[in-house]
Design a protein around this motif. Structure first.
Motif, short mmCIF file in Angstrom:
data_model
loop_
_atom_site.label_atom_id
_atom_site.label_comp_id
_atom_site.label_asym_id
_atom_site.label_seq_id
_atom_site.Cartn_x
_atom_site.Cartn_y
_atom_site.Cartn_z
N MET A 58 -3.02 4.40 -7.36
CA MET A 58 -2.29 5.13 -8.39
C MET A 58 -2.38 6.64 -8.20
O MET A 58 -1.49 7.38 -8.62
CB MET A 58 -2.81 4.75 -9.79
CG MET A 58 -2.40 3.37 -10.24
SD MET A 58 -2.77 3.06 -11.99
CE MET A 58 -4.56 3.01 -11.94
N ILE A 97 -9.13 5.10 -2.13
CA ILE A 97 -9.08 5.48 -3.52
C ILE A 97 -8.02 4.64 -4.20
O ILE A 97 -7.22 3.97 -3.55
CB ILE A 97 -8.74 6.98 -3.70
CG1 ILE A 97 -7.36 7.28 -3.12
CG2 ILE A 97 -9.80 7.86 -3.05
CD1 ILE A 97 -6.89 8.68 -3.40
N ASP A 98 -8.03 4.65 -5.52
CA ASP A 98 -7.04 3.88 -6.27
C ASP A 98 -5.65 4.34 -5.86
O ASP A 98 -5.35 5.54 -5.82
CB ASP A 98 -7.25 4.11 -7.77
CG ASP A 98 -6.49 3.08 -8.60
OD1 ASP A 98 -5.27 2.95 -8.39
OD2 ASP A 98 -7.11 2.42 -9.46
N ASN A 106 0.81 -1.22 0.00
CA ASN A 106 0.00 0.00 0.00
C ASN A 106 0.84 1.28 0.00
O ASN A 106 0.36 2.34 0.37
CB ASN A 106 -0.96 0.04 1.19
CG ASN A 106 -2.22 0.82 0.87
OD1 ASN A 106 -2.83 0.63 -0.18
ND2 ASN A 106 -2.61 1.74 1.74
#
Length: 386
Positions: free
Chosen positions: A357, A354-355, A239
Motif C-alpha cells: 500500500m 514493505i506493505d 505486486n
C-alpha cells in the motif's frame, strides 16, 4: 560555436563519458543473472531451435506476440552463451529509450547539455537498469516505441506516430497505455482520425511472417484477449503498486477484474472529455503531461498488473520533469513506488519488503499531481509555462 561553448563541452566531456561507462557497467553487473523469466525464455528458445526457426514461428510458443518471437529467433543464430545474447538483444532497446528521451527533451530544451542530461538520467534509472540486464525482461521494447510515438506526435508526423504506438502494442499489450493519448488528440482534432487506420494495418503486417509460417491467424490476433491473459495473472495485482493493493480480496476476483476494466476505460474517456470540453490547449508540454498521466492511470487502475508495467511511467515522468521543472518530484514519486515494488524480485522474497500500500500510495500521489496539472486552467498568455 562560441569559445565558451567549446570550453564547456571539453569540461563536461569526461563527466559524460564517465556516466556512460557507469551505465554500461551497471548493466554488465547483471549479465549472469538467470531469473524465472529468463528460464521461460530459455524454454521458448529451445522450442524455436528444436523445430527449426521458420517452422516454429508457425507454432503457438509462449504467450508473447509474434514480433517478440522474431527477436528471440534472432538470438538463436547469434554466437555466445544463451543468457548473454538474449540479454544483449533486450538491452539494445535501452538505447531506443535513451535516444528518444534525448530527442523529446531537445524539442523543449534546445542544445545538447539538457537533453543529454535527461538521456543519462533515463540510462541510469534503477528500474531501467534492472529490467533488461538483471531481470531479463523486455519492457524497454514496447516503452521505447511508445516514447517514439510521443516524439513524432510532437513533431506533427501523425502517421509515423501511430505506427510507432502500434509497434509498441504489437510487442506487448502494455503498449495500450499510450493509446489514450491518441484518443485525446483525435477527439481534440489534433490527430486525423484516418491515421488510426495504421493500427490494424501495421499490427497485421508485423504478424504476417508468423501467418506465412503457418500460425493460426485467429489464435494470434486474439492473443491479447483479457481472458487469455488473466490465466497468467490470476490475482488482482501481481505486486504492482496499484489501486488493488488497497483491496487484497480473494473472492469474486473475476467480477472485480471486469469492473476494473470498465473503471479504467471510464476514467480515460472521462479525462479526455474534460480536456476537450474545456477546450484545453494541447501544447507540447501538456501532451507530455497527458502521456505521463495515462501511463500512470492505466496500470494503477487496471487489474492483473505486474510491478514492471509502470515502466513507461518511470521514463515519461523523467521527460515531464524536463518539460515542467516544477514537477521535479513526480519522477521521484514514480520511481520510488516502482522500485519499492521490485523488492520480491531484487531480494528473492515471496512477500514485499514493505506493505504494498505504501508504493501504491506514492503512485497515487503522482497520479493526482499530474491529473491536477493536466486539467487545471492554463496560465494566462503573459505567464511563462513551467
Amino acid at each position: 560555436m562560441s569559445i565558451d561553448s567549446r570550453r564547456s563541452l571539453r569540461t563536461e566531456a569526461p563527466l559524460v563519458v564517465a556516466l556512460i561507462v557507469l551505465a554500461v557497467l551497471a548493466r554488465l553487473a547483471g549479465r549472469g543473472e538467470v531469473t524465472i523469466d529468463m528460464r521461460t525464455f530459455y524454454a521458448w528458445y529451445a522450442d524455436l531451435e528444436s523445430g527449426g526457426v521458420w517452422h516454429s514461428l508457425g507454432e503457438e510458443i509462449g504467450n508473447y506476440n509474434a514480433p517478440f518471437l522474431y527477436l528471440l529467433a534472432l538470438t538463436t543464430i547469434l554466437p555466445g552463451p544463451m543468457v548473454l545474447k538474449i540479454k544483449l538483444v533486450w538491452v539494445a532497446f535501452d538505447l531506443l529509450l535513451v535516444f528518444f528521451t534525448y530527442r523529446l527533451v531537445a524539442l523543449r530544451r534546445p542544445g545538447r547539455r539538457i537533453p543529454l542530461l535527461a538521456a543519462l538520467v533515463v540510462a541510469l534509472l534503477p528500474t531501467v537498469v534492472v529490467n533488461a540486464s538483471f531481470w531479463g525482461q523486455t519492457d524497454a521494447m514496447w516503452a521505447g516505441f511508445a516514447l517514439a510515438g510521443v516524439y513524432f506526435l510532437l513533431r506533427e508526423r501523425p502517421w509515423l506516430a501511430v505506427t510507432m504506438c502500434t509497434v509498441a502494442l504489437a510487442f506487448k499489450p502494455q503498449g495500450i497505455f499510450i493509446f489514450p493519448l491518441l484518443l485525446l488528440l483525435a477527439v481534440a482534432g489534433r490527430l486525423p482520425w484516418r491515421t488510426l487506420l495504421a493500427v490494424p494495418v501495421v499490427y497485421v503486417a508485423l504478424c504476417l511472417p508468423a501467418f506465412l509460417a503457418g500460425r493460426d491467424p485467429i489464435e494470434l490476433l486474439t492473443l491479447y484477449d483479457p481472458g487469455r491473459q488473466a490465466i497468467h495473472v490470476p490475482n488482482l495485482t501481481s505486486n504492482a503498486p496499484s489501486a488493488y493493493a488497497f483491496f487484497p480480496v480473494d473472492v469474486r476476483v473475476d467480477s472485480v477484474k471486469s469492473l476494473g476494466y470498465v473503471l479504467a476505460a471510464a476514467l480515460v474517456v472521462g479525462l479526455c472529455h474534460v480536456l476537450v470540453a474545456r477546450r484545453t490547449e494541447l501544447t507540447p508540454d501538456r501532451v507530455v503531461l497527458a502521456a505521463t498521466t495515462f501511463a500512470i492511470l492505466l496500470p494503477w487502475t487496471l487489474p492483473g498488473m505486474h510491478e514492471r508495467y509502470f515502466f513507461l511511467a518511470d521514463v515519461l515522468s523523467v521527460v515531464l520533469a524536463f518539460y515542467r521543472p516544477r514537477l521535479w518530484y513526480v519522477p521521484l514519486l514514480v520511481q520510488a513506488a516502482s522500485l519499492l515494488s521490485y523488492g520480491p524480485f531484487l531480494f528473492g522474497r515471496k512477500a514485499p519488503l514493505i506493505d504494498l500500500m505504501i508504493p501504491a500510495a506514492l503512485m497515487l500521489a503522482a497520479l493526482i499531481v499530474t491529473t491536477y496539472h493536466l486539467v487545471r486552467r492554463p496560465l494566462s498568455s503573459g505567464q511563462p509555462t513551467t
